[in-house]
Design a protein around this motif. Sequence first.
Motif, PDB file in Angstrom:
ATOM      1  N   LYS A  36      16.435  12.857 -21.717  1.00 52.23           N
ATOM      2  CA  LYS A  36      17.730  13.130 -21.089  1.00 52.23           C
ATOM      3  C   LYS A  36      17.960  14.628 -21.151  1.00 52.23           C
ATOM      4  O   LYS A  36      17.860  15.232 -22.225  1.00 52.23           O
ATOM      5  N   GLN A  38      20.805  17.424 -20.324  1.00 56.46           N
ATOM      6  CA  GLN A  38      22.242  17.519 -20.079  1.00 56.46           C
ATOM      7  C   GLN A  38      22.640  18.984 -20.020  1.00 56.46           C
ATOM      8  O   GLN A  38      22.282  19.773 -20.894  1.00 56.46           O
ATOM      9  N   THR A  46      22.787  16.669 -15.034  1.00 58.27           N
ATOM     10  CA  THR A  46      22.455  15.795 -16.157  1.00 58.27           C
ATOM     11  C   THR A  46      21.642  14.628 -15.622  1.00 58.27           C
ATOM     12  O   THR A  46      22.082  13.914 -14.728  1.00 58.27           O
ATOM     13  N   ILE A  47      20.415  14.471 -16.168  1.00 54.36           N
ATOM     14  CA  ILE A  47      19.524  13.408 -15.691  1.00 54.36           C
ATOM     15  C   ILE A  47      18.827  12.724 -16.863  1.00 54.36           C
ATOM     16  O   ILE A  47      18.692  13.294 -17.942  1.00 54.36           O
ATOM     17  N   GLU A  48      18.413  11.482 -16.605  1.00 50.90           N
ATOM     18  CA  GLU A  48      17.483  10.771 -17.472  1.00 50.90           C
ATOM     19  C   GLU A  48      16.235  10.560 -16.641  1.00 50.90           C
ATOM     20  O   GLU A  48      16.311  10.079 -15.507  1.00 50.90           O
ATOM     21  N   THR A  49      15.078  10.910 -17.193  1.00 48.76           N
ATOM     22  CA  THR A  49      13.836  10.799 -16.434  1.00 48.76           C
ATOM     23  C   THR A  49      12.663  10.559 -17.365  1.00 48.76           C
ATOM     24  O   THR A  49      12.694  10.957 -18.528  1.00 48.76           O
ATOM     25  N   TYR A  59      13.507  18.011 -11.318  1.00 42.82           N
ATOM     26  CA  TYR A  59      14.817  18.429 -11.811  1.00 42.82           C
ATOM     27  C   TYR A  59      15.609  19.094 -10.681  1.00 42.82           C
ATOM     28  O   TYR A  59      15.068  19.913  -9.937  1.00 42.82           O
ATOM     29  N   LEU A  98      14.910   9.965 -25.330  1.00 47.45           N
ATOM     30  CA  LEU A  98      15.596   8.675 -25.362  1.00 47.45           C
ATOM     31  C   LEU A  98      14.654   7.554 -25.765  1.00 47.45           C
ATOM     32  O   LEU A  98      15.048   6.602 -26.426  1.00 47.45           O
TER      33      LEU A  98
END
Length: 176
Positions: A36, A38, A46-49, A59, A98
Amino acid sequence: MIKRFMALVMLCLSIAVVAQAEGLSEYKMSSGDLIKIQVYGEEELTIETRLSDAGTISYPLLGELRVLGMTTGQLSTYITDELLNGYLLDPSVSVAILQYREFYIDGAVKSPGGYPYQPGLTLQRAVSLAGGFTERASSSKFYRVKEGEDSSRPVKVNLNSPIQPGDVITIEESFF
């Protein structure tokens, strides 16, 4: 008096920063890790990848980034520097893992396969996740191949050996 007080405060802050830096993660990200990113105050950044098989992420604003082998701190610094280059005035970027990539265990365990890595994992805990030893499992022939190393040269390990994401563990069978 105020100058001495300020000097003391600055000294305490620098000691705290050094102590915090020593505790920074040295974990190097690789394919399969879920992260993640942020940027405080910038929700669209802000991303989760998950890292691709090539160790890259996509991104916003910056495109495809190769992050293979970076720590979370290094990636945070890299993105901050890139965002300072014409996008934001004072970005505050944090990066967190994560979900770690899996480790693999095969051989004389009840449920061989891939399992999610957990920080602090030892071989004994990995065997427990795999349902324990089979009846024919050796009590001492445990081998590990670290991710990226030559699989023809496994290293003998013991039950207290640390396991890392991407490791492949083999539990040999006993003949008696």
